[in-house]
Structures are given as C-alpha cells and as structure tokens.
Design an enzyme around this catalytic site. Structure first.
Site, short mmCIF file in Angstrom:
data_model
loop_
_atom_site.label_atom_id
_atom_site.label_comp_id
_atom_site.label_asym_id
_atom_site.label_seq_id
_atom_site.Cartn_x
_atom_site.Cartn_y
_atom_site.Cartn_z
N GLY A 1 0.81 -1.20 0.00
CA GLY A 1 0.00 0.00 0.00
C GLY A 1 0.85 1.25 0.00
N VAL B 1 4.31 3.61 -1.31
CA VAL B 1 4.80 4.04 -2.61
C VAL B 1 5.92 3.14 -3.14
CG1 VAL B 1 6.50 5.68 -1.66
CG2 VAL B 1 5.56 6.06 -3.94
N CYS C 1 10.49 -9.99 11.25
CA CYS C 1 9.31 -10.00 10.39
C CYS C 1 9.70 -10.35 8.95
CB CYS C 1 8.62 -8.64 10.43
SG CYS C 1 7.07 -8.58 9.54
N CYS D 1 6.63 -3.08 11.62
CA CYS D 1 6.36 -3.79 10.38
C CYS D 1 4.95 -4.38 10.38
CB CYS D 1 7.39 -4.91 10.22
SG CYS D 1 7.20 -5.91 8.75
#
Length: 365
Positions: free
Chosen positions: A12, A14, A100, A207
């Site tokens: 989501g 850029v 993560c 994250c």
C-alpha cells in the site's frame, strides 16, 4: 526475467507500488499479494491496514494485475510477537522488523504462496549481486554462484540491516527492483505514473502494524511493572518507571525526569531497576568493544577481519575488527565509540566498503 514467475508484495506504500510499475514497464504482469496482519482479534487499535489495502488494490488494478490477500495474522502473533515479548522481558532490545522479514515476508508468505514463484519482489532499498566461486569437490574444480545482499546507494533508506537475518534460500528468491534508486527517484516515478499513493508518507510504525506505537504494542502484551530509577554513580532515587521493557540502553528522550538530561545506562531485570547517568552523552553510554553471539551468515560466508557495521537503522557505518572468540561468540572491536550498545540488538556486519552484507548477530555484553 520474462520466463520467471514473479510475486510482488504490495504493502500500500509508494515503494512497493513503484516496484510493480517498473515491472509493468517491462511488459510484465506479475501476481500481487497483500499480506494481512492486524491486531489480535477484537482489538480496536489505530491501524492503517484498511487504507493500505485500498491503495494496494488501486495500484494492482491500474496495471491489470491480480491481487490476492494472504492472511499471516496467526504466524505474526505466534512468531514475531512471541520473539519480541520474550526478549524485552529478559531486558534485551529486540528488533521485530528484522524478524518480520525472515519469518513473515520471506517465511510464512513463502509457505502459503511464494513457493509457486521463482522470485518474490518487494519494495526494500537493497540490492543483490552474484559472485562465481570456485570450489574443489572430489578432486574436481567446480564453479558455483553465490548471491550477496548488497547495500542501496541511498544511505538513508538502505534496508539491508532489516534483511540481515534472512536465510540464503530466501535471498535466492528475493528481488529488489527499486534497490538501485534513491528515494526521491522513486517518488518522481510515482508522480509521473500518477500513483494514488505517490505522496503518501512512509510508515513509521512496526512492520505491518501501521500506526501502532511500539510502547503501546509492549503495554498491550506485557502491561506495566512500576519500579525505581536510580542514578548509577550515587544510587540516588531519580524517579519511577512503568516497566523496564519500555527503556533501552542509551535512551535519552522521553524519560521525563528533572535535572537532566538523563541517559539510560543499565537495567537490572531481576530487581526491576533502571539506572541512569546525568550529563550530555556520558561516557557510560559508549562502548568500543562488545561481543556478538549466534552470528547468522546469510549465504554461508563469514566476515573477514576488517569490517564495517551498524547496530541501528542509521546511514552511518563504523569500522571495526571482527574477531572469532569461540563458543559461537565474536568480538566487535570498533574504531569509534558507539552510543547505546544494548544486549539483544542486532549488530549487522558488512565488508570494509560497506557494500556486501554478511549477516548479523545478537549483541551480548
């Protein structure tokens, strides 16, 4: 590249959106995936996941690509959160974002979907390169390809430190299409393409957890455990703390004690005590030599003696000697005094030119 099956992880943001844009410019239509992770069930935290999902959907649709939502909620809370909470309860300074990447983006996602693809493309600011290495096997000279994780030309955005715990097989499939670009170049491409998130601010949270504050993350799972804050040199009571897990070695901001500035210099987990020292950058918050244990080499190659390293996400690299101590421990002998070296942090090790990343290990004082 045309014959490779590519999965793009759209967040989501850029960066991952420009990844898809660059691949589309090559005439590719990769499959896109949005990894869904949010708070525990029935929790009402301020999370931007709905907006993230809308952005990812819009970008995938713009380039005519399929977008699939992959639920890694359970894996995140069972693996990354468990790791984080166990470390902070022990008085250490973990990095959930590092784990993560290993456990979720290149781990759980691979088990669910990624195994069907040759490459997994992400918006990380990192690069890779392949070295041909000669080996003698059964008396014969053989060549094999060795893939390296390498730094981005953008020192501020470089994310190799967040990737320094991934496995070699994960790096083999990792693909970083914007890794050679500066952040302003990525923004410019997004503007040229009129991407819906071209001017969206970069996420500053943990994250996958959007706007969730790290202290709130800890408070939700560990609560508070009030204790005393003492001056290291005198033993004088300076104030109270809410729980030792909210503080890290070298911390100055957010302490809220009068007569400062104060720096956190030591934690006594058993007694639930925080020790602080007064002044601007007191010597007690600096170290030149420290130990690293359980060093994780990404591709199996260990560092040479002359290295550069970092212990937090900053543009600066420090020069040091990497010395094997035995029993799985290594000594980092830095040329510089390093501020805020804390047990549990990852020390990320690079070559002398801070170009190739060897991997990382946990600091053990």
């Amino acid at each position: 590249m045309i014959d490779k099956r590519i999965a793009v992880l759209l967040s989501g943001g850029v960066d991952s959106s420009v990844v898809l844009c660059l691949l589309a410019r090559q005439g590719l239509h990769p499959d896109c995936f949005y990894i869904k992770i949010g708070p525990e069930e029935d929790e009402e935290w301020d999370c931007s996941s709905e907006e993230d999902m809308e952005m990812a959907t819009a970008v995938a649709r713009k380039y005519g690509c399929r977008l699939e939502v992959v639920d890694c909620h359970r894996e995140y809370w069972e693996q990354v959160t468990t790791y984080t909470m166990e470390k902070v309860k022990a008085g250490l300074t973990p990095n959930p974002d590092v784990m993560c990447n290993r456990l979720i983006k290149f781990g759980a996602f691979h088990e669910k979907c990624g195994h069907d693809y040759d490459l997994i493309a992400t918006g990380h600011y990192a690069q890779t390169e392949v070295e041909v290495v000669s080996e003698i096997v059964n008396g014969k000279s053989l060549n094999r390809k060795l893939k390296w994780l390498c730094t981005s030309p953008d020192p501020v955005k470089d994310q190799t430190d967040f990737l320094a715990q991934i496995y070699g097989w994960q790096l083999e499939k990792a693909f970083f299409p914007i890794g050679h670009l500066m952040k302003d170049e990525v923004r410019r491409i997004a503007e040229e393409e009129h991407l819906v998130n071209a001017r969206r601010r970069d996420s500053q949270g943990i994250c996958f957890l959007g706007k969730i504050d790290y202290d709130e993350y800890l408070r939700r799972y560990l609560g508070e455990l009030p204790g005393d804050v003492l001056e290291l040199e005198t033993g004088k009571l300076i104030g109270k703390h809410r729980g030792h897990w909210f503080y890290t070695i070298g911390q100055r901001k957010g302490l809220g004690f009068g007569g400062g500035p104060w720096f956190v210099v030591k934690k006594d987990v058993e007694q639930n005590l925080i020790y602080v020292s007064n002044g601007y950058d007191p010597a007690t918050v600096y170290k030149k030599d420290f130990l690293v244990r359980d060093f994780h080499s990404i591709n199996g190659m260990m560092p040479s003696e002359d290295i550069t390293f970092k212990i937090r996400h900053t543009p600066e690299f420090h020069r040091a000697k990497f010395v094997t101590m035995g029993d799985g421990k290594y000594s980092i002998q830095s040329e510089d005094n390093i501020h805020g070296v804390a047990p549990g942090q990852f020390c990320v090790v690079y070559d002398a030119d801070h170009h190739r990343c060897y991997g990382s290990g946990e600091i053990s004082l």
